[in-house]
Design an enzyme around this catalytic site. Sequence first.
Site, PDB file in Angstrom:
ATOM      1  N   ASP A  52      -7.607   2.398  -3.794  1.00  0.00           N
ATOM      2  CA  ASP A  52      -8.953   3.139  -4.150  1.00  0.00           C
ATOM      3  C   ASP A  52      -9.310   3.302  -5.508  1.00  0.00           C
ATOM      4  O   ASP A  52      -8.787   2.802  -6.615  1.00  0.00           O
ATOM      5  CB  ASP A  52      -8.583   4.443  -3.593  1.00  0.00           C
ATOM      6  CG  ASP A  52      -8.429   4.519  -2.136  1.00  0.00           C
ATOM      7  OD1 ASP A  52      -8.635   3.503  -1.220  1.00  0.00           O
ATOM      8  OD2 ASP A  52      -7.439   5.389  -1.556  1.00  0.00           O
ATOM      9  N   TYR A 110       4.422   1.760  -4.116  1.00  0.00           N
ATOM     10  CA  TYR A 110       3.398   2.547  -4.916  1.00  0.00           C
ATOM     11  C   TYR A 110       4.234   3.732  -5.951  1.00  0.00           C
ATOM     12  O   TYR A 110       5.233   4.259  -5.652  1.00  0.00           O
ATOM     13  CB  TYR A 110       2.438   3.357  -4.102  1.00  0.00           C
ATOM     14  CG  TYR A 110       1.400   2.488  -3.785  1.00  0.00           C
ATOM     15  CD1 TYR A 110      -0.134   2.764  -4.689  1.00  0.00           C
ATOM     16  CD2 TYR A 110       1.210   1.968  -2.719  1.00  0.00           C
ATOM     17  CE1 TYR A 110      -1.086   2.093  -4.147  1.00  0.00           C
ATOM     18  CE2 TYR A 110       0.006   1.133  -2.216  1.00  0.00           C
ATOM     19  CZ  TYR A 110      -0.959   1.283  -3.195  1.00  0.00           C
ATOM     20  OH  TYR A 110      -2.409   0.684  -2.702  1.00  0.00           O
TER      21      TYR A 110
END
EC number: 5.4.99.12
Length: 268
Positions: A52, A110
Amino acid sequence: MKRVALLVQYDGSHYSGWQKQKNATTVQEILDRALLKITNHTVQTFAAGRTDAGVHASGQVVHCDVDCVVPGNSYSDVLNSLLPSSIRILESIEVKDSWHACYSALYRHYRYVINNSKFPNLFIDNWSWHRYQKVLDEVLMLNASRQMIGEHDFFAFQKTGSNRTNSITKIKNIDIKRVEDLIFVDIKATGFLYGMVRLIIGQLVLVGENKISPEIFTDRWVNKKKNDVKESAPAKGLCFVNAVYEENVFKKINNNDFFPVFIIKGFS
């Protein structure tokens, strides 16, 4: 026509995410533009993870099909001569036509970095979330997170706007470690929902500050209480570390954790 895999790093601070968008600058747009200059034809890139806006990548994996005389292992050098310094190609290699950066991945990794110091640190501010209301209890945070390991419905940790047909995914592992004032949250999963990691971090920080109990944390995601999950951690603390495959296609680099070493050392 050949398929080329790229190992990509980028500082997402000034990009509106990975994926191309109208009226916004994205990593994919910049990379595709550079590939067009090299190949003289439109190139479509595919990434292991669609980060994002504001999210970084230390080992993003991308592939593309090119019709060009440039050898697969030369794309890294050629691309780096064309790309801005905020995007670097660590390695490039020709792969089989059946290999896919996204669909061939076994899982993604992540990492979120929280600066839990009383004082801000200018030199890591772009890659961490400075959060200090009190000293976070990282052990409590880890214990609360453990029940998420496995395949579950994480509807509560999905931002509005997702086009997924369901919110079920499998978390392979979660680890939370403190190095002096820095807290590292590592999450490995087969897939991630839109905004998932940042919503999880927002809730875990509340646990670490003793604002909600581990039981409330679990109740919110198990019972899909999305309206109770309001805090989303800032994008700048999140980094796509790598994607893992059955075979490591990148021959030069065996360890795909390229996260900045200077951060891991903490403060002196």
